[in-house]
Motif scaffolding. Structure first.
Motif, PDB file in Angstrom:
ATOM      1  N   GLU A 270       0.660  -1.486  -0.019  1.00 15.55           N
ATOM      2  CA  GLU A 270       0.092  -0.370   0.246  1.00 15.55           C
ATOM      3  C   GLU A 270       1.554   1.241  -0.440  1.00 15.55           C
ATOM      4  O   GLU A 270       1.997   1.082   0.297  1.00 15.55           O
ATOM      5  CB  GLU A 270      -1.396   0.437   0.779  1.00 15.55           C
ATOM      6  CG  GLU A 270      -0.189   0.192   2.835  1.00 15.55           C
ATOM      7  CD  GLU A 270       0.880  -1.103   3.055  1.00 15.55           C
ATOM      8  OE1 GLU A 270       0.321  -2.136   2.253  1.00 15.55           O
ATOM      9  OE2 GLU A 270       0.805  -1.495   4.141  1.00 15.55           O
ATOM     10  N   HIS A 299      -7.801  -4.521   0.034  1.00 17.81           N
ATOM     11  CA  HIS A 299      -7.080  -4.871   1.514  1.00 17.81           C
ATOM     12  C   HIS A 299      -5.577  -3.209   0.915  1.00 17.81           C
ATOM     13  O   HIS A 299      -5.815  -2.570   1.548  1.00 17.81           O
ATOM     14  CB  HIS A 299      -6.440  -5.893   1.203  1.00 17.81           C
ATOM     15  CG  HIS A 299      -5.388  -6.425   2.535  1.00 17.81           C
ATOM     16  ND1 HIS A 299      -5.418  -6.807   3.610  1.00 17.81           N
ATOM     17  CD2 HIS A 299      -4.136  -5.307   2.618  1.00 17.81           C
ATOM     18  CE1 HIS A 299      -4.645  -6.244   4.032  1.00 17.81           C
ATOM     19  NE2 HIS A 299      -3.692  -5.663   3.687  1.00 17.81           N
ATOM     20  N   HIS A 303      -5.841  -0.082   2.822  1.00 22.30           N
ATOM     21  CA  HIS A 303      -4.696   0.415   3.842  1.00 22.30           C
ATOM     22  C   HIS A 303      -4.501   2.150   3.356  1.00 22.30           C
ATOM     23  O   HIS A 303      -3.588   2.932   4.092  1.00 22.30           O
ATOM     24  CB  HIS A 303      -3.371   0.039   3.033  1.00 22.30           C
ATOM     25  CG  HIS A 303      -2.805  -1.534   4.036  1.00 22.30           C
ATOM     26  ND1 HIS A 303      -3.072  -1.105   5.250  1.00 22.30           N
ATOM     27  CD2 HIS A 303      -2.814  -2.564   3.271  1.00 22.30           C
ATOM     28  CE1 HIS A 303      -2.518  -2.543   6.135  1.00 22.30           C
ATOM     29  NE2 HIS A 303      -1.822  -3.360   4.865  1.00 22.30           N
ATOM     30  N   GLU A 333      -2.879  -4.230   9.870  1.00 18.98           N
ATOM     31  CA  GLU A 333      -2.703  -5.196   8.838  1.00 18.98           C
ATOM     32  C   GLU A 333      -4.373  -6.211   9.420  1.00 18.98           C
ATOM     33  O   GLU A 333      -4.577  -6.056   8.488  1.00 18.98           O
ATOM     34  CB  GLU A 333      -1.442  -6.639   8.566  1.00 18.98           C
ATOM     35  CG  GLU A 333      -0.470  -4.971   8.080  1.00 18.98           C
ATOM     36  CD  GLU A 333      -0.639  -4.805   6.789  1.00 18.98           C
ATOM     37  OE1 GLU A 333      -1.447  -5.854   6.302  1.00 18.98           O
ATOM     38  OE2 GLU A 333       0.221  -4.076   6.313  1.00 18.98           O
ATOM     39  N   TYR A 404      -2.403 -11.216  10.475  1.00 17.98           N
ATOM     40  CA  TYR A 404      -2.757 -11.388   9.683  1.00 17.98           C
ATOM     41  C   TYR A 404      -4.185 -12.508   9.431  1.00 17.98           C
ATOM     42  O   TYR A 404      -4.961 -12.118   8.531  1.00 17.98           O
ATOM     43  CB  TYR A 404      -2.709 -11.611   7.755  1.00 17.98           C
ATOM     44  CG  TYR A 404      -1.845 -10.795   7.485  1.00 17.98           C
ATOM     45  CD1 TYR A 404      -2.272  -9.459   6.813  1.00 17.98           C
ATOM     46  CD2 TYR A 404       0.197 -10.644   7.376  1.00 17.98           C
ATOM     47  CE1 TYR A 404      -0.836  -8.684   6.480  1.00 17.98           C
ATOM     48  CE2 TYR A 404       0.591 -10.163   7.395  1.00 17.98           C
ATOM     49  CZ  TYR A 404       0.437  -8.695   6.318  1.00 17.98           C
ATOM     50  OH  TYR A 404       1.301  -7.684   5.575  1.00 17.98           O
TER      51      TYR A 404
HETATM   52 ZN   LIG Z   1      -1.784  -5.593   4.539  1.00 14.58          ZN
END
Ligand SMILES: [Zn+2]
Length: 609
Positions: A270, A299, A303, A333, A404
Motif C-alpha cells: 500500500e 485490502h 490501507h 494489517e 494477518y
Molecule cells: Zn496489508
C-alpha cells in the motif's frame, strides 16, 4: 539484519516514542525551512544492464560534509532490505563537474566533502528483484521502489523533491502516485521524502484500464501484462470497492489514486495515493478467484486509510535507518484484512456465507497454528522484523502466529462487542472514523496503543479488558459470547478423528519420501522427526507414500511403527507410538430464534443493504 535488530531490544515506552517522534518532526521541519535546499533527481532505465541510472542535483544551504543515506527498508514491508547494497558507480561532483571526495562508511552511507557548495551525484542501482518492494527492469517494463533508489540526507527527510523520469524508447507509459508537474508524465514532485518513498514508479509497455471518479477524484488502474476479458466490468467492481472503502471514513484524503499492476508474481504494498500489486487478472472468470482478487485489492486500497493515515505513532515520519517498529500491526494489517472482507461484502461482491467463510479461514489458521500458544498479536507485530514477513521458519514456525490471521478475528470480535454494547448504534467503523479525524486530521500524528484502546472503549461505552488481553497475551479465546452478539454459534468442541495418528505429512520427490510437515507435539514430533527428513523404511519395508498413509488404518492408538529416517545426512531408526488426533471444526452457524438485537447486528455486519 541481526545486528540492526539488536538496537530494538530495549523497548521504549510509548510516551518516550511520542516525544521522540514529535521532536523529530520539529527538528526536521526547522532544518528544512532554514536550509532552503533544492533536490532534483533524474532516473533512467537501462534494460540491457538491468540497472537504473540515478542523478541528483542538490543545491542550497549545505554543510561541509553531506551525509547521503539509502533507506534500509521501504514502508509497508517490515523487513530490512539494505538498499545500499544495490548501489554502484557512485560519483560526486561540484556544479562545474569537479570530482568531490567521499567516504562510503557503511553499506547505506556516503559522506561527500561538499565544502558548503552544490553537489551533483551519479550512481547506478541494480534492478533485478521482481517484487513489490524491490527494483526491477526487463526489456518491456521497469518498477521502481523509490526507497531503494533515491538517497536522502541524514536526518533531513522533510525536504521538497522534484524528479524527472526519462522516457525509454518504445515504452508507452509512466505511472506513479506522485503529483505530476508540467504537461507530460515525466516530471513529478513530492513535498518530502516520506511522500517520495511512498510512491513507486511503473513504466514500460503498460495498459490503462477505463478509469473512474469517486467524489470527483480520479482513480486509475495501470498495469503490465494484464489479461482481463471484461475490462469495464472489472473497473465497475473496483469502483464499488473504492466507494464502499472510502464511505467507511466519509472523505477521500488524496487528489488522485492509481493501482499499479506489476504483472505475474505475489504480494502487494500500500502507498499514500497508490497500491503496487502483483496482478494479471487471472482467476476473474470464477467467483472464488474474483473473491480472492477483490479481497486483495480492497485490502491494499483500505490501507490508504488504515496504516497510511490512521496509523500507529511509530509509522511516520519513518526511520529509514533503523526501521520503524510497532506493536500495532494486528490493527494496521489485521483490521485491514477484516475490512477487505467487509468492503467487498458491502459492495455486493460476496454474500453472507462467503464473508463468514473468509473470517472462519483466518480463525482456523490462527487456531491450528501452535504458535498461538507462544506468541501474542502484539508480539508478532513487534517481532516481525526478525521473524520474517510470514513468521519464523523450520521448527520455530511453531512458535509464531500471523497478525494477518489473529488481527481480523479480533477485529470481528471488537466490532460485534461494540455493536452489542451500543444497541448496534456504534461499530468498529466509528473507531476508525474517530482515529482518522482525531489523530490524522486534527493532531496530525499517529496514535499510541493507549490512545487506540481509549477510542475503542469510549466507542463501546465499556471497558474492553478481555479483548485487549486477547491481543496482548496468548490466552485461549472464548468466541461464544462474541459470536452470540450476532446470533451466531461456533463449534469449538474437540472431537476425536478416526484412525491412528502420527502427525506426519509427506510427499514423494524423485523416488524418495520426504516429510513436508510434522504437527507440533504430535507422536512423530515427540519422537524427534522433523520437516524435510527423508523416510527410508517403514517397519523394515521400503518407504512409499501409500505404505505411510495405510498406517492410519492398519495401526491403532497405542501401536508402534519403526521408521528409518535420514536427518541432516545421518540415518537413524525412530519408534513412533500412534495416537488419536483431536480436532475442532469451528463451524459457524446461525442460532435458532435470535432476538431483535442479534438479528440487527447480524444484518449490519453480514447482510448489509
Ligand atoms: Zn496489508
Amino acid at each position: 539484519m541481526a545486528t540492526i535488530y539488536s538496537k530494538f531490544k530495549g523497548r521504549k515506552t510509548s510516551a518516550a516514542l511520542l516525544t521522540a517522534a514529535v521532536y523529530f518532526i520539529l527538528t526536521c521541519t526547522a532544518f528544512g525551512q532554514k536550509s532552503g535546499q533544492k533536490w532534483h533527481f533524474g532516473i533512467s532505465a537501462d534494460p540491457a544492464a538491468k540497472k537504473a541510472h540515478v542523478t541528483l542535483e542538490l543545491s542550497g544551504k549545505l554543510p561541509d560534509t553531506v551525509v547521503f543515506k539509502m533507506p534500509v527498508w521501504t514502508t509497508g514491508y517490515y523487513q530490512f532490505m539494505n538498499f545500499g547494497k544495490n548501489v554502484s558507480d557512485f560519483i560526486a561532483t561540484d556544479e562545474s563537474g569537479n570530482e568531490l571526495g567521499f567516504k562510503h562508511t557503511d553499506q547505506n552511507t556516503w559522506k561527500v566533502a561538499a565544502n558548503h557548495k552544490a553537489v551533483k551525484l551519479k550512481y547506478d542501482v541494480e534492478c533485478t528483484r521482481n517484487f513489490v518492494g524491490g527494483n526491477y527492469i526487463d526489456t518491456a517494463h521497469a518498477y521502481f521502489s523509490p526507497a531503494g533508489l533515491f538517497m536522502y540526507q541524514d536526518k533531513n527527510i522533510i525536504q521538497p523533491v522534484s524528479i524527472t523520469v526519462n522516457k525509454y524508447p518504445g515504452w508507452t507509459r509512466i505511472a506513479a502516485g506522485l503529483d505530476v508537474a508540467g504537461s507530460d508524465s515525466t516530471q513529478y514532485t513530492a513535498p518530502d521524502f516520506d511522500v517520495l518513498y511512498d510512491a513507486p514508479i511503473l513504466m514500460g509497455k503498460l495498459e490503462k484500464l477505463p478509469g473512474f471518479t469517486v467524489k470527483g477524484i480520479p482513480h486509475d488502474f495501470i498495469g503490465y501484462k494484464m489479461a482481463i476479458a471484461d475490462k469495464q466490468g472489472f473497473m465497475d467492481d473496483i469502483k464499488k470497492i473504492v466507494e464502499n472503502g472510502s464511505a467507511i471514513i466519509g472523505e477521500i484524503p488524496y487528489k488522485h489514486y492509481v493501482f499499479l499492476g506489476l504483472g505475474p508474481g505475489g504480494g502487494g504494498i500500500e502507498h499514500l495515493t497508490s497500491a503496487s500489486v502483483a496482478f494479471t487478472g487471472n482467476g476473474l472468470d470464477k467467483q472464488a478467484g474474483k473473491m480472492r482478487l477483490y479481497s486483495f485489492l480492497a485490502h491494499e486500497y483500505f490501507h490508504t486509510y488504515n496504516v497510511k493515515r490512521i496509523r500507529p505513532i511509530e509509522l511516520g515520519p519513518f526511520d529509514y535507518e533503523h526501521g520503524s517498529k510497532t506493536e500495532m500491526l494486528w490493527v494496521s494489517e489485521g483490521f485491514t484484512v477484516y475490512y477487505e472482507y467487509m468492503i467487498i461484502r458491502r459492495a455486493g461482491l460476496t454474500n453472507a456465507q462467503e464473508l463468514i467463510g473468509q473470517l472462519r479461514g483466518n480463525l482456523l489458521n490462527y487456531e491450528k497454528k501452535p504458535g498461538h500458544l507462544f506468541q501474542s498479536a502484539t508480539q508478532a507485530s513487534l517481532e516481525t522484523w526478525s521473524d520474517g514477513p510470514n513468521g519464523r521458519v523450520a521448527d520455530e514456525f511453531n512458535k509464531t502466529i500471523s497478525y494477518y490471521d489473529k488481527g481480523p478475528v479480533l477485529g470481528l470480535m471488537l466490532d460485534l462487542k461494540i455493536r452489542h454494547e451500543t444497541q448496534n448504534k456504534e461499530s468498529l467503523d466509528d473507531v476508525m472514523r474517530t482515529l482518522y479525524y482525531t489523530y490524522f486530521k486534527k493532531l496530525k500524528r499517529g496514535f499510541t496503543p493507549q490512545e487506540f484502546r481509549k477510542v475503542c472503549e469510549e466507542t463501546a461505552g465499556v471497558k474492553l479488558d478481555e479483548l485487549f488481553e486477547y491481543a496482548s497475551t496468548v490466552k485461549e479465546i472464548n468466541y461464544h459470547p462474541y459470536f452470540a452478539y450476532a446470533g451466531l454459534d461456533i463449534d469449538d468442541a474437540w472431537k476425536k478423528l478416526p484412525g491412528a495418528w502420527s502427525g506426519i505429512t509427506a510427499k514423494t520427490q524423485k523416488d524418495s519420501l520426504f516429510i513436508t510437515a510434522v504437527e507440533y507435539d504430535s507422536p512423530a514430533w515427540k519422537s524427534g522427526i522433523r520437516v524435510r527428513n527423508k523416510i527410508i523404511s517403514i517397519d523394515g519395508q521400503p518407504a512409499t507414500l501409500a505404505a505411510l498413509q495405510a498406517l492410519s488404518t492398519t495401526k491403532k492408538d497405542g501401536d508402534a511403527v519403526e521408521l528409518e529416517v535420514e536427518q541432516k545426512g545421518n540415518l537413524k531408526k525412530v519408534k513412533v507410538i500412534f495416537g488419536t488426533e483431536n480436532s475442532r471444526s469451528f463451524e459457524i452457524k446461525q442460532m435458532p430464534g435470535p432476538d431483535a438485537l442479534q438479528t440487527a447486528i447480524y444484518k449490519s455486519v453480514f447482510d448489509p443493504k
